[in-house]
Design an enzyme around this catalytic site. Structure first.
Site, PDB file in Angstrom:
ATOM      1  N   ASP A 121      -0.392  -5.530 -12.933  1.00  0.00           N
ATOM      2  CA  ASP A 121       0.074  -4.159 -12.706  1.00  0.00           C
ATOM      3  C   ASP A 121       1.590  -4.036 -12.660  1.00  0.00           C
ATOM      4  O   ASP A 121       2.138  -3.172 -11.978  1.00  0.00           O
ATOM      5  CB  ASP A 121      -0.519  -3.577 -11.399  1.00  0.00           C
ATOM      6  CG  ASP A 121      -2.034  -3.563 -11.431  1.00  0.00           C
ATOM      7  OD1 ASP A 121      -2.594  -3.360 -12.511  1.00  0.00           O
ATOM      8  OD2 ASP A 121      -2.642  -3.761 -10.363  1.00  0.00           O
ATOM      9  N   LYS A 141       3.069  -3.501 -17.635  1.00  0.00           N
ATOM     10  CA  LYS A 141       3.030  -4.072 -18.995  1.00  0.00           C
ATOM     11  C   LYS A 141       2.648  -3.014 -20.027  1.00  0.00           C
ATOM     12  O   LYS A 141       3.196  -2.972 -21.119  1.00  0.00           O
ATOM     13  CB  LYS A 141       2.007  -5.234 -19.044  1.00  0.00           C
ATOM     14  CG  LYS A 141       2.304  -6.365 -18.076  1.00  0.00           C
ATOM     15  CD  LYS A 141       1.211  -7.408 -18.075  1.00  0.00           C
ATOM     16  CE  LYS A 141      -0.126  -6.919 -17.551  1.00  0.00           C
ATOM     17  NZ  LYS A 141      -0.188  -6.627 -16.111  1.00  0.00           N
ATOM     18  N   GLY A 201      -6.097  -2.634 -16.286  1.00  0.00           N
ATOM     19  CA  GLY A 201      -5.924  -1.188 -16.331  1.00  0.00           C
ATOM     20  C   GLY A 201      -4.470  -0.923 -16.628  1.00  0.00           C
ATOM     21  O   GLY A 201      -3.593  -1.346 -15.885  1.00  0.00           O
ATOM     22  N   HIS A 202      -4.197  -0.297 -17.770  1.00  0.00           N
ATOM     23  CA  HIS A 202      -2.816  -0.062 -18.180  1.00  0.00           C
ATOM     24  C   HIS A 202      -2.608   1.435 -18.349  1.00  0.00           C
ATOM     25  O   HIS A 202      -3.342   2.074 -19.089  1.00  0.00           O
ATOM     26  CB  HIS A 202      -2.517  -0.796 -19.493  1.00  0.00           C
ATOM     27  CG  HIS A 202      -2.820  -2.264 -19.432  1.00  0.00           C
ATOM     28  ND1 HIS A 202      -3.117  -3.016 -20.530  1.00  0.00           N
ATOM     29  CD2 HIS A 202      -2.875  -3.120 -18.390  1.00  0.00           C
ATOM     30  CE1 HIS A 202      -3.337  -4.261 -20.167  1.00  0.00           C
ATOM     31  NE2 HIS A 202      -3.211  -4.354 -18.869  1.00  0.00           N
ATOM     32  N   GLN A 212      -3.365  -8.863 -16.814  1.00  0.00           N
ATOM     33  CA  GLN A 212      -3.155  -9.501 -15.500  1.00  0.00           C
ATOM     34  C   GLN A 212      -1.739 -10.084 -15.389  1.00  0.00           C
ATOM     35  O   GLN A 212      -0.836  -9.577 -16.017  1.00  0.00           O
ATOM     36  CB  GLN A 212      -4.226 -10.573 -15.231  1.00  0.00           C
ATOM     37  CG  GLN A 212      -5.618 -10.003 -14.972  1.00  0.00           C
ATOM     38  CD  GLN A 212      -6.409  -9.718 -16.231  1.00  0.00           C
ATOM     39  OE1 GLN A 212      -6.500 -10.532 -17.120  1.00  0.00           O
ATOM     40  NE2 GLN A 212      -7.022  -8.551 -16.316  1.00  0.00           N
TER      41      GLN A 212
HETATM   42  P1  GDP Z   1      -0.066  -2.892 -16.111  1.00  0.00           P
HETATM   43  O1  GDP Z   1      -1.441  -3.262 -15.678  1.00  0.00           O
HETATM   44  O2  GDP Z   1       0.895  -4.017 -16.009  1.00  0.00           O
HETATM   45  O3  GDP Z   1      -0.038  -2.223 -17.448  1.00  0.00           O
HETATM   46  O4  GDP Z   1       0.439  -1.810 -15.052  1.00  0.00           O
HETATM   47  P2  GDP Z   1      -0.387  -0.528 -14.542  1.00  0.00           P
HETATM   48  O5  GDP Z   1      -0.356   0.497 -15.607  1.00  0.00           O
HETATM   49  O6  GDP Z   1      -1.700  -0.919 -13.972  1.00  0.00           O
HETATM   50  O7  GDP Z   1       0.485  -0.113 -13.285  1.00  0.00           O
HETATM   51  C1  GDP Z   1       1.796   0.299 -13.409  1.00  0.00           C
HETATM   52  C2  GDP Z   1       1.881   1.765 -12.909  1.00  0.00           C
HETATM   53  O8  GDP Z   1       3.235   2.097 -12.710  1.00  0.00           O
HETATM   54  C3  GDP Z   1       1.365   2.774 -13.908  1.00  0.00           C
HETATM   55  O9  GDP Z   1       0.810   3.849 -13.218  1.00  0.00           O
HETATM   56  C4  GDP Z   1       2.615   3.211 -14.670  1.00  0.00           C
HETATM   57  O10 GDP Z   1       2.517   4.537 -15.178  1.00  0.00           O
HETATM   58  C5  GDP Z   1       3.639   3.150 -13.586  1.00  0.00           C
HETATM   59  N1  GDP Z   1       4.994   2.767 -14.013  1.00  0.00           N
HETATM   60  C6  GDP Z   1       5.394   1.920 -14.997  1.00  0.00           C
HETATM   61  N2  GDP Z   1       6.732   1.776 -14.986  1.00  0.00           N
HETATM   62  C7  GDP Z   1       7.191   2.542 -13.980  1.00  0.00           C
HETATM   63  C8  GDP Z   1       8.494   2.787 -13.432  1.00  0.00           C
HETATM   64  O11 GDP Z   1       9.501   2.260 -13.865  1.00  0.00           O
HETATM   65  N3  GDP Z   1       8.547   3.640 -12.354  1.00  0.00           N
HETATM   66  C9  GDP Z   1       7.451   4.220 -11.816  1.00  0.00           C
HETATM   67  N4  GDP Z   1       7.610   5.031 -10.771  1.00  0.00           N
HETATM   68  N5  GDP Z   1       6.222   4.017 -12.303  1.00  0.00           N
HETATM   69  C10 GDP Z   1       6.090   3.177 -13.347  1.00  0.00           C
HETATM   70  P1  IMO Z   2      -3.734  -5.630 -15.226  1.00  0.00           P
HETATM   71  O1  IMO Z   2      -3.888  -6.065 -16.656  1.00  0.00           O
HETATM   72  C1  IMO Z   2      -4.168  -6.506 -10.975  1.00  0.00           C
HETATM   73  C2  IMO Z   2      -7.468  -9.150  -9.823  1.00  0.00           C
HETATM   74  C3  IMO Z   2      -8.609  -8.550  -9.010  1.00  0.00           C
HETATM   75  C4  IMO Z   2      -9.029  -9.761  -8.197  1.00  0.00           C
HETATM   76  C5  IMO Z   2      -8.839 -10.914  -9.184  1.00  0.00           C
HETATM   77  C6  IMO Z   2     -10.124 -11.336  -9.881  1.00  0.00           C
HETATM   78  O2  IMO Z   2      -3.959  -4.191 -15.012  1.00  0.00           O
HETATM   79  O3  IMO Z   2      -2.453  -6.143 -14.674  1.00  0.00           O
HETATM   80  P2  IMO Z   2     -11.560 -10.222 -11.821  1.00  0.00           P
HETATM   81  O4  IMO Z   2     -12.286  -8.915 -11.875  1.00  0.00           O
HETATM   82  O5  IMO Z   2     -10.523 -10.398 -12.863  1.00  0.00           O
HETATM   83  O6  IMO Z   2     -12.497 -11.393 -11.752  1.00  0.00           O
HETATM   84  O7  IMO Z   2     -10.805 -10.214 -10.395  1.00  0.00           O
HETATM   85  O8  IMO Z   2      -7.911 -10.466 -10.134  1.00  0.00           O
HETATM   86  N1  IMO Z   2      -7.183  -8.448 -11.090  1.00  0.00           N
HETATM   87  C7  IMO Z   2      -6.109  -7.677 -11.298  1.00  0.00           C
HETATM   88  N2  IMO Z   2      -5.143  -7.272 -10.449  1.00  0.00           N
HETATM   89  N3  IMO Z   2      -4.110  -6.148 -12.278  1.00  0.00           N
HETATM   90  C8  IMO Z   2      -5.060  -6.555 -13.145  1.00  0.00           C
HETATM   91  O9  IMO Z   2      -4.966  -6.343 -14.479  1.00  0.00           O
HETATM   92  C9  IMO Z   2      -6.135  -7.322 -12.662  1.00  0.00           C
HETATM   93  N4  IMO Z   2      -7.247  -7.867 -13.226  1.00  0.00           N
HETATM   94  C10 IMO Z   2      -7.860  -8.564 -12.258  1.00  0.00           C
HETATM   95  O10 IMO Z   2      -8.154  -7.494  -8.205  1.00  0.00           O
HETATM   96  O11 IMO Z   2      -8.133  -9.972  -7.132  1.00  0.00           O
HETATM   97 MG    MG Z   3      -2.908  -2.620 -14.346  1.00  0.00          MG
END
Ligand code: GDP
Ligand code: IMO
Ligand code: MG
Length: 419
Positions: free
Chosen positions: A14, A17, A41-42, A186
């Protein structure tokens, strides 16, 4: 001259990316996911539209880009088809011209999801069947897409046209000197081999996973961009040395509850819970996949340096710097105290890591919001010294700085490290 760049999470996932992949895809002809499944989840924000991806690479919003799900990915057919349908209903048409799937990718079945739901609680898995599916893969009893699409189900029929020998497609693009992004799901600290085992996911998010998860050679990779939040978060269980406040299951506040002035006051007075809550609220730290509150903490140089080494990072990307605004003091962990001894390398023995206490360096915060910042020079001087410290400690040049969720809220600082 084309480049092949890996985007890898430097923390526990999270890191943002998805936003970065979407941004860089503007100059890429191909985006490939190499690990994980719909545990990822992106979120990508463009103007007033928000897109959430679990399986499809975050580059799909750009016309003319080929998106690949490699052999290292595990695929839940229903989830993938839902994602395809959702994108189509948003006017983004998906066909084998812009999405291909490796036949060697393993298929998540209902039995995997059932098992994960039953057994995954201690780790805090996403319950999507990821671990059990990889278990079957490793024990050579899994079902691959090659075989799945020979079946007569509706899902099999719909997915069949997408299934290709993706290693040929990826390596051809590389020979043609196209720009290619390899997207890790991840993060490094969730890696099955190099993460905080057993509190990890069941695949290899690290840069090395790109080679095995796609069938691309190490020497074909030109750079590795490590994505880090300006602080840390973690979803699920497991050690987290710089965690502020408490673990997810004991968090008191709800997503809807707004921050109060008193929260900032108690954060200033030293309440770690309030500091952690401010990060969670200002950063909207609730999981994209499960909606769970994310555990929050300060930036950790020790684990970041480890991630740098394991991945061979060539460029640093820091996201969510805006989230630190309004905090009077900001901390960075520069070492761990383990039973009275200072250690500066990341311990892989879970028993040791659990007992590590962070040693902090404190920085002055800044009041102004960063959301409209357009150049590095416009940043408050406190933000600059914070970034400079991290960059120096990690010895990686800062290539991109993100100051908000939108595509436009991004500063490109080292174009030569990108496409
Ligand atoms: P990923 O799994 O690495 O793709 O990250 P996620 O999308 O799960 O989580 C990142 C969250 O932060 C998302 O809701 C993005 O929209 C948000 N986000 C990304 N970059 C920024 C930033 O620079 N500032 C803020 N406030 N939110 C951001
Ligand atoms: P993105 O791509 C954050 C965590 C779960 C749990 C552990 C194992 O959005 O960065 P799993 O279901 O993979 O067997 O769970 O890994 N986890 C993540 N945490 N971002 C993710 O993906 C994750 N995918 C799995 O919360 O602790
Ligand atoms: Mg994510």
């Amino acid at each position: 001259m084309g480049k092949t760049l890996v985007i890898v999470g430097g923390q526990w996932g999270d890191e943002g990316k998805g936003k970065i992949v979407d941004l860089l895809t503007e100059n890429a002809q191909m985006v490939c996911r190499y690990n994980g499944g719909n545990n990822a989840g992106h979120t990508v924000v463009i103007g007033s539209s928000m897109f959430k991806f679990h399986l499809i690479p975050s580059g799909i919003l750009h016309k003319g880009t080929m998106n690949v799900l490699g052999n290292g990915v595990v695929i839940d057919p229903q989830v993938l088809l839902q994602e395809i349908d959702q994108l189509s209903s948003n006017g983004i048409s998906i066909s084998e011209k812009n999405l291909v799937l490796s036949g060697s990718a393993h298929v998540i079945q209902q039995s995997h999801i059932d098992e994960d739901t039953k057994k995954g609680k201690a780790i805090g898995t996403t319950g999507r069947g990821i671990g059990p599916c990889y278990e079957d893969k490793i024990s050579r009893s899994g079902i691959r897409l090659h075989d799945f699409v020979k079946g007569s189900s509706l899902e099999a029929k719909r997915l069949k046209p997408f299934v290709k020998e993706t290693y040929i497609i990826v390596n051809d693009a590389h020979s043609k000197k196209q720009n290619i992004l390899l997207e890790g799901a991840q993060g490094t600290l969730l890696d099955i081999d190099h993460g905080t085992y057993p509190y990890v996911t069941s695949s290899n998010p690290i840069a090395g996973g790109a080679c095995t998860g796609l069938g691309i050679a190490p020497q074909s990779i030109d750079g590795v961009l490590g994505v880090f939040k300006a602080y840390c978060t973690r979803v699920g269980s497991g050690p987290f040395p710089t965690e502020l406040g408490t673990e997810a299951d004991t968090m008191k506040e709800k997503k809807e509850t707004l921050l109060q002035k008193t929260d900032f006051k108690s954060a200033e007075d030293g309440s770690e819970y309030s500091q952690g809550m401010i990060l969670r609220k200002q950063g909207a730290e609730y999981g994209t996949t499960t909606g769970r509150p994310r555990r929050t903490g300060w930036f950790d140089i020790v684990s970041a340096r480890y991630a740098f080494v394991i991945n061979g990072m060539t460029g640093l990307i820091i996201t969510k710097l805006d989230v630190l605004s309004k905090l009077k003091k900001i901390k960075v962990c520069i070492g761990y105290d383990y039973e009275g001894k200072t250690i500066s390398t990341f311990p892989l023995d879970g028993e040791v890591l659990k007992k590590c206490r962070p040693i902090y360096k404190e920085f002055a915060g800044w009041k102004d919001s960063l959301e409209t910042i357009k150049s590095y020079d416009d940043l408050p001087k406190e933000a600059k010294s914070y970034l400079l410290f991290i960059e120096k400690e990690l010895k990686i040049p800062l290539a991109i700085l993100s100051v908000g969720p939108e595509r436009t809220q991004t500063l490109i600082l080292k174009k030569n490290l990108l496409f």
